[in-house]
Design a protein around this motif. Structure first.
Motif, PDB file in Angstrom:
ATOM      1  N   LEU A 373       0.803  -1.274   0.027  1.00 47.25           N
ATOM      2  CA  LEU A 373      -0.143   0.011  -0.206  1.00 47.25           C
ATOM      3  C   LEU A 373       0.729   1.342  -0.125  1.00 47.25           C
ATOM      4  N   GLN A 374       1.956   1.280   0.600  1.00 48.35           N
ATOM      5  CA  GLN A 374       2.839   2.423   0.670  1.00 48.35           C
ATOM      6  C   GLN A 374       3.485   2.834  -0.565  1.00 48.35           C
ATOM      7  N   ARG A 375       3.864   1.665  -1.368  1.00 50.79           N
ATOM      8  CA  ARG A 375       4.413   1.830  -2.619  1.00 50.79           C
ATOM      9  C   ARG A 375       3.426   2.437  -3.720  1.00 50.79           C
ATOM     10  N   SER A 376       2.055   1.889  -3.541  1.00 47.55           N
ATOM     11  CA  SER A 376       0.985   2.349  -4.332  1.00 47.55           C
ATOM     12  C   SER A 376       0.510   3.542  -3.993  1.00 47.55           C
ATOM     13  N   LEU A 377       0.441   4.213  -2.671  1.00 43.74           N
ATOM     14  CA  LEU A 377      -0.276   5.266  -2.478  1.00 43.74           C
ATOM     15  C   LEU A 377       0.871   6.441  -2.156  1.00 43.74           C
ATOM     16  N   THR A 378       1.804   6.450  -2.057  1.00 37.05           N
ATOM     17  CA  THR A 378       2.880   7.469  -1.498  1.00 37.05           C
ATOM     18  C   THR A 378       2.766   8.295  -3.062  1.00 37.05           C
ATOM     19  N   PRO A 379       2.744   7.967  -4.142  1.00 34.73           N
ATOM     20  CA  PRO A 379       2.851   8.915  -5.497  1.00 34.73           C
ATOM     21  C   PRO A 379       1.717   9.652  -5.653  1.00 34.73           C
ATOM     22  N   VAL A 380       0.565   9.204  -5.027  1.00 33.23           N
ATOM     23  CA  VAL A 380      -0.611  10.276  -5.249  1.00 33.23           C
ATOM     24  C   VAL A 380      -1.095  11.176  -4.187  1.00 33.23           C
ATOM     25  N   LEU A 381      -0.359  10.784  -2.916  1.00 27.56           N
ATOM     26  CA  LEU A 381      -0.631  11.629  -1.636  1.00 27.56           C
ATOM     27  C   LEU A 381      -0.244  13.019  -1.807  1.00 27.56           C
ATOM     28  N   GLU A 382      -0.835  14.036  -1.465  1.00 29.52           N
ATOM     29  CA  GLU A 382      -0.369  15.145  -1.345  1.00 29.52           C
ATOM     30  C   GLU A 382       0.564  15.543  -0.525  1.00 29.52           C
ATOM     31  N   ALA A 383       1.458  16.373  -0.564  1.00 29.20           N
ATOM     32  CA  ALA A 383       2.586  16.647   0.521  1.00 29.20           C
ATOM     33  C   ALA A 383       2.001  17.047   1.770  1.00 29.20           C
ATOM     34  N   GLY A 384       2.365  16.401   2.802  1.00 24.98           N
ATOM     35  CA  GLY A 384       1.907  16.469   4.182  1.00 24.98           C
ATOM     36  C   GLY A 384       0.745  15.673   4.380  1.00 24.98           C
ATOM     37  N   MET A 385       0.185  14.959   3.430  1.00 22.31           N
ATOM     38  CA  MET A 385      -0.776  13.965   3.719  1.00 22.31           C
ATOM     39  C   MET A 385      -0.281  12.384   4.176  1.00 22.31           C
ATOM     40  N   PHE A 386      -0.776  11.910   5.052  1.00 19.18           N
ATOM     41  CA  PHE A 386      -0.467  10.397   5.159  1.00 19.18           C
ATOM     42  C   PHE A 386      -1.493   9.673   5.484  1.00 19.18           C
ATOM     43  N   VAL A 387      -1.440   8.296   5.967  1.00 18.56           N
ATOM     44  CA  VAL A 387      -2.532   7.457   6.182  1.00 18.56           C
ATOM     45  C   VAL A 387      -2.019   6.295   7.300  1.00 18.56           C
ATOM     46  N   THR A 388      -2.576   6.425   8.184  1.00 17.64           N
ATOM     47  CA  THR A 388      -2.295   5.260   9.248  1.00 17.64           C
ATOM     48  C   THR A 388      -3.194   4.052   9.097  1.00 17.64           C
ATOM     49  N   VAL A 389      -2.544   2.776   9.219  1.00 17.70           N
ATOM     50  CA  VAL A 389      -3.463   1.571   9.045  1.00 17.70           C
ATOM     51  C   VAL A 389      -3.172   0.497  10.050  1.00 17.70           C
ATOM     52  N   ALA A 390      -3.859  -0.189  10.573  1.00 17.04           N
ATOM     53  CA  ALA A 390      -3.719  -1.440  11.424  1.00 17.04           C
ATOM     54  C   ALA A 390      -4.253  -2.396  10.652  1.00 17.04           C
ATOM     55  N   ALA A 391      -3.369  -3.754  10.335  1.00 20.62           N
ATOM     56  CA  ALA A 391      -3.904  -4.756   9.710  1.00 20.62           C
ATOM     57  C   ALA A 391      -3.859  -5.894  10.646  1.00 20.62           C
ATOM     58  N   VAL A 392      -4.965  -6.712  10.959  1.00 20.88           N
ATOM     59  CA  VAL A 392      -4.980  -7.873  11.691  1.00 20.88           C
ATOM     60  C   VAL A 392      -5.520  -9.092  11.073  1.00 20.88           C
ATOM     61  N   PHE A 393      -4.641 -10.157  10.764  1.00 22.93           N
ATOM     62  CA  PHE A 393      -5.108 -11.261  10.354  1.00 22.93           C
ATOM     63  C   PHE A 393      -5.359 -12.526  11.360  1.00 22.93           C
ATOM     64  N   VAL A 394      -6.672 -12.739  11.392  1.00 19.81           N
ATOM     65  CA  VAL A 394      -7.064 -13.630  12.570  1.00 19.81           C
ATOM     66  C   VAL A 394      -7.223 -15.098  12.182  1.00 19.81           C
ATOM     67  N   ASN A 395      -6.483 -15.799  12.851  1.00 20.98           N
ATOM     68  CA  ASN A 395      -6.747 -17.485  12.278  1.00 20.98           C
ATOM     69  C   ASN A 395      -7.900 -17.838  13.337  1.00 20.98           C
ATOM     70  N   THR A 396      -9.238 -17.895  12.754  1.00 18.53           N
ATOM     71  CA  THR A 396     -10.424 -17.960  13.509  1.00 18.53           C
ATOM     72  C   THR A 396     -10.398 -19.616  14.317  1.00 18.53           C
TER      73      THR A 396
END
Length: 519
Positions: A373-396
């Motif tokens: 996601l970092q490689r995909s999104l960074t080129p399109v984000l305006e200067a000073g904008m950022f994204v925080t993400v938490a990804a949790v993959f749960v073995n049910t």
């Protein structure tokens, strides 16, 4: 001259226009349509020097031509899409069937796998590349995505984004390409009659439609709605031996239409900026679109209880979540926050969710997914904008959680014994803050009765009128006082909104609670 009805129980009925007269629900009028949304004397057909004209007679639900409200009278042209109440019909100079005859394949039609075109992941990748490139305006961004579709989908020669209510082209590819007027209006009427989309792509489908329209040939096309007003029109060449004789259904273009929402939103934003304001109705529409992009969670998860809530600070916002099952025994739970609120945050959120869905189709773990996601999104984000993400993959089955964090607050564990544990996980750096982002995959174990709580920063950083932060202490008091995931979610949201004041919340608020059921 004919009016071919396309909607509801009237689908396929043809009114032959032989004399001036009234269109209405009254059985005594010249052109009677028995529908409750049609007034008894709804509209009138009048002959003039330039052909037939239509005028509304003060009907309760109004009359439309090509999506525009009819005021006064207007000359009818070949292919005009007419709406009287909720009844849709097409004006034609020769007997015309509807695009729902034997030719088209609607979204619900099923075909053998070997008879389907399969655009595959390369279509999403090509469109994302087109959207990420430099563009002079939103229209050129949309055209780049359309051009990518033409390159990937066999037999496609033109692609357009059409405001099907107003009958207006918003973008097209190749640049400057002339869209077939006949195909355009067939697509417009198709979208009116079949909201899920219509496909006329194989040789047999084209031949069947041409026969029903009493025309020598019909070029292949597929019309798919992007939203309530805008559609995608994909065209092929008639009588072209190179056109693949395999079906292409609207369902196969679902990801493409999702991605097209990005430039369509930008086009609307440019229009709004030109008028220096965005109407409340447009914001309500943006809110509905955003809520549709935030996919509803699975209805049931074996061995787990899930509860979530999403409350934007403005009508649209930058918080996002995505929850889906991966395989037999894995659940992906993602939550994040785009810096900024309102339309700007929502536009980036739409882009991110589309990219996220694409990434989840790979075998990447949570850390690798965030790096992608970092490689995909960074080129399109305006200067000073950022994204925080938490990804949790749960073995049910085992309750083991693999966690990846990109600048987002770590999930909190409320144990079965009602203790709140800060897991001490490394939050990492936000997407967009560091080109060389490296995400650690971390692990935690959920025992029966444990509840994992993920939130956006609207919880910890919410402030009241005195500038006092809600804080972790108040949050923990709520967590230990509740029994289930649903109770925790509802109580935490209620507590926070009462603390900051329901009309004063300055940040979006998203809460996800995932509890492993007791044996």
């Amino acid at each position: 001259m004919f009016l071919s009805l396309l909607s509801g129980s009237h689908n396929g009925r043809v009114l032959k226009i032989e004399r001036e007269g009234v269109i209405g629900r009254d059985p005594a009028v010249e052109y009677s349509i028995d529908d409750p949304t049609v007034s008894r004397r709804h509209a009138e057909l009048v002959r003039s020097a330039d052909g037939w004209r239509l005028r509304d007679l003060g009907s309760a639900n109004g009359t439309e031509i090509n999506g525009a409200r009819l005021i006064g009278d207007k000359a009818l042209r070949e292919g005009d899409v007419i709406g009287v109440g909720r009844v849709t019909m097409v004006y034609s100079t020769q007997l015309a069937g509807t695009v729902r005859g034997k030719g088209p394949a609607s979204i619900d039609q099923t075909l053998p796998p070997d008879e389907l075109l399969r655009p595959g992941p390369e279509l999403v990748s090509a469109m994302l590349a087109g959207l990420r490139a430099e563009h002079r305006d939103a229209e050129s961004q949309a055209a780049a995505a359309l051009a990518a579709m033409i390159k990937v989908i066999p037999g496609a020669v033109r692609a357009s984004v059409v405001d099907w209510r107003a009958g207006k082209l918003l973008a097209r590819a190749p640049e400057g390409a002339e869209v077939s007027r006949g195909t355009l209006f067939r697509a417009l009427s198709a979208l009116k009659a079949e909201p899920k989309g219509v496909s006329v792509w194989t040789v047999e489908e084209c031949r069947a439609l041409a026969q029903s329209l009493a025309q020598p040939e019909v070029a292949p096309f597929i019309a798919v709605p992007v939203d309530h007003q805008v559609g995608l029109l994909l065209e092929g060449l008639a009588a072209d031996d190179t056109h693949p004789d395999v079906a292409l259904t609207p369902a196969q273009l679902g990801d493409a239409t999702l991605l097209l929402k990005i430039p369509v939103a930008a086009i609307r934003a440019e229009i709004a900026a030109g008028s220096r304001k965005m109407r409340d109705s447009d914001l309500r529409l943006a809110q509905r679109i955003q809520q549709k992009l935030l996919t509803p969670p699975p209805e049931s998860i074996d061995g787990f209880e899930l509860a979530l809530s999403y409350t934007p600070a403005m009508m649209v916002g930058g918080d996002f979540f995505h929850i889906e099952k991966r395989g037999v025994d894995e659940l992906a739970v993602l939550i994040g926050d785009v810096s900024g609120k309102g339309v700007s945050g929502a536009m980036y959120m739409a882009y991110l969710v589309a990219d996220l869905r694409h990434q989840l189709r790979t075998n990447a773990g949570p850390a690798e997914l965030l790096e992608n996601l970092q490689r995909s999104l960074t080129p399109v984000l305006e200067a000073g904008m950022f994204v925080t993400v938490a990804a949790v993959f749960v073995n049910t089955r085992s309750g083991m959680c693999r966690v990846g964090l990109a600048g987002h607050s770590a999930p909190v564990l409320r144990t079965a014994k009602r203790k709140v544990i800060e897991m001490g996980l490394d939050p990492g750096s936000p997407i967009g803050a560091d080109m060389d982002l490296a995400v650690r995959e971390q692990r935690l174990q959920l025992a029966p009765g444990d509840c994992l709580v993920l939130t956006t920063d609207g919880v910890d950083e919410g402030e009241n009128s005195a500038g006092e932060a809600y804080g972790k202490a108040r949050r923990d008091q709520v967590l230990v006082a509740c029994d289930s995931a649903a109770e925790i979610n509802q109580a935490l949201k209620k507590s926070l909104l009462e603390f900051v004041g329901r009309d004063r919340s300055t940040d979006d608020l998203t809460i996800i609670c995932l509890e492993r059921c007791r044996v």
